[in-house]
Design an enzyme around this catalytic site. Structure first.
Site, PDB file in Angstrom:
ATOM      1  CG  HIS A  53      -0.121  -0.047   2.508  1.00  0.00           C
ATOM      2  ND1 HIS A  53       0.470   1.070   3.049  1.00  0.00           N
ATOM      3  CD2 HIS A  53       0.215  -1.076   3.318  1.00  0.00           C
ATOM      4  CE1 HIS A  53       1.124   0.744   4.135  1.00  0.00           C
ATOM      5  NE2 HIS A  53       0.999  -0.567   4.320  1.00  0.00           N
ATOM      6  CD  GLU A 102       2.627  -6.167   8.456  1.00  0.00           C
ATOM      7  OE1 GLU A 102       2.838  -7.380   8.676  1.00  0.00           O
ATOM      8  OE2 GLU A 102       3.249  -5.510   7.612  1.00  0.00           O
TER       9      GLU A 102
HETATM   10  C1  LIG Z   1       8.052  -9.517  12.287  1.00  0.00           C
HETATM   11  C2  LIG Z   1       7.776  -8.092  11.872  1.00  0.00           C
HETATM   12  C3  LIG Z   1       8.588  -7.090  12.382  1.00  0.00           C
HETATM   13  C4  LIG Z   1       8.357  -5.770  12.014  1.00  0.00           C
HETATM   14  N1  LIG Z   1       8.996  -4.627  12.373  1.00  0.00           N
HETATM   15  C5  LIG Z   1       8.417  -3.609  11.750  1.00  0.00           C
HETATM   16  N2  LIG Z   1       7.398  -4.081  10.977  1.00  0.00           N
HETATM   17  C6  LIG Z   1       6.587  -3.212  10.134  1.00  0.00           C
HETATM   18  O1  LIG Z   1       5.267  -3.667  10.007  1.00  0.00           O
HETATM   19  C7  LIG Z   1       4.483  -2.603   9.482  1.00  0.00           C
HETATM   20  C8  LIG Z   1       4.442  -2.709   7.987  1.00  0.00           C
HETATM   21  O2  LIG Z   1       3.146  -2.712   7.639  1.00  0.00           O
HETATM   22  P1  LIG Z   1       2.584  -1.796   6.496  1.00  0.00           P
HETATM   23  O3  LIG Z   1       3.137  -2.359   5.202  1.00  0.00           O
HETATM   24  O4  LIG Z   1       1.100  -1.970   6.643  1.00  0.00           O
HETATM   25  O5  LIG Z   1       3.061  -0.380   6.725  1.00  0.00           O
HETATM   26  C9  LIG Z   1       5.128  -1.309   9.889  1.00  0.00           C
HETATM   27  O6  LIG Z   1       4.300  -0.606  10.764  1.00  0.00           O
HETATM   28  C10 LIG Z   1       6.407  -1.737  10.563  1.00  0.00           C
HETATM   29  O7  LIG Z   1       6.222  -1.570  11.907  1.00  0.00           O
HETATM   30  C11 LIG Z   1       7.327  -5.447  11.119  1.00  0.00           C
HETATM   31  C12 LIG Z   1       6.496  -6.441  10.593  1.00  0.00           C
HETATM   32  C13 LIG Z   1       6.721  -7.769  10.972  1.00  0.00           C
HETATM   33  C14 LIG Z   1       5.836  -8.856  10.426  1.00  0.00           C
END
Ligand SMILES: Cc1cc2ncn([C@H]3O[C@H](COP(=O)(O)O)[C@@H](O)[C@H]3O)c2cc1C
Length: 209
Positions: free
Chosen positions: A12, A76
């Protein structure tokens, strides 16, 4: 007969919470205003999306003429009590420090463990690919999240890289080409390429996850 299926994985666009580098898993956060996505040259047969607003919104911007099918299992990981908090706000928390050292075996309080997250994503992937194979869908786009794409690429890309080795820019896509048979068996796909975007998207080019 061409027996291949193509699946393009799109992250996204950037949200305000992403910009302040907060953890956002299940918390909804709208896209930053003014993000312009160019239309994707590829004509995908089907569009799938995570159920979270930031992905649905991106799916509408990328594919305005298509109704996306919603797959809640491809959202997520939940960060539980850490949702909406930044590294600066969490850095004195001992569980957080332990999690940073080992995010695959420590879980965020009231959040999801990494293994529960990957089981769920695998279920969503199986549902999506079974649906594609049954309905003879040849090309699809999936709009989802940084963590989900990292996990899917580390599991199904022919290039065997670990979870953290992938960089997942906002609004950009990686396309997997898979043989139907291997997809049915849950095996790795046969090739991976970046989806070329026409024009540019404001706010892209950052790999912050
Ligand atoms: C194990 C793991 C550790 C992470 N550390 C940061 N994120 C990341 O996950 C999110 C990414 O989601 P979006 O694409 O919706 O922005 C961010 O908020 C970031 O924190 C992680 C995700 C996972 C699975």
């Amino acid at each position: 007969m061409d027996d291949t299926v193509a699946i393009a994985l799109f992250r996204h666009g950037m949200t305000a919470e992403n910009k302040r580098r907060a953890y956002v898993g299940w918390t909804d956060s709208p896209l930053m205003p003014g993000q312009v996505f160019s239309e994707i040259p590829e004509n995908f047969d089907r569009v799938y999306t995570s159920d979270l607003g930031r992905c649905r919104q991106t799916a509408n911007l990328l594919f305005p003429k298509k109704t996306a099918e919603v797959l809640p299992e491809l959202r997520e990981m939940s960060f539980g009590d850490w949702e909406g908090k930044t590294y600066e706000q969490l850095k004195h928390d001992t569980i957080y420090q332990k999690w940073l050292d080992n995010p695959f075996s420590i879980s965020p309080p009231n959040g999801e463990s990494f293994s529960a997250f990957t089981r769920r994503v695998q279920k969503g992937w199986a549902e999506m690919t079974t649906n594609m194979l049954e309905q003879r869908v040849r090309t699809s786009a999936l709009v989802t999240h940084g963590g989900v794409i990292r996990y899917l690429l580390s599991s199904y890309s022919p290039e065997q890289k670990d979870f953290w080795e992938w960089s997942i820019p906002y609004g950009r896509g990686y396309q997997l080409t898979c043989s139907s048979e291997r997809l049915r068996r849950g095996e790795r796909c046969i090739s991976l390429q970046e989806v070329p975007l026409m024009g540019k998207q404001n706010g892209s080019g950052s790999n912050i996850s």
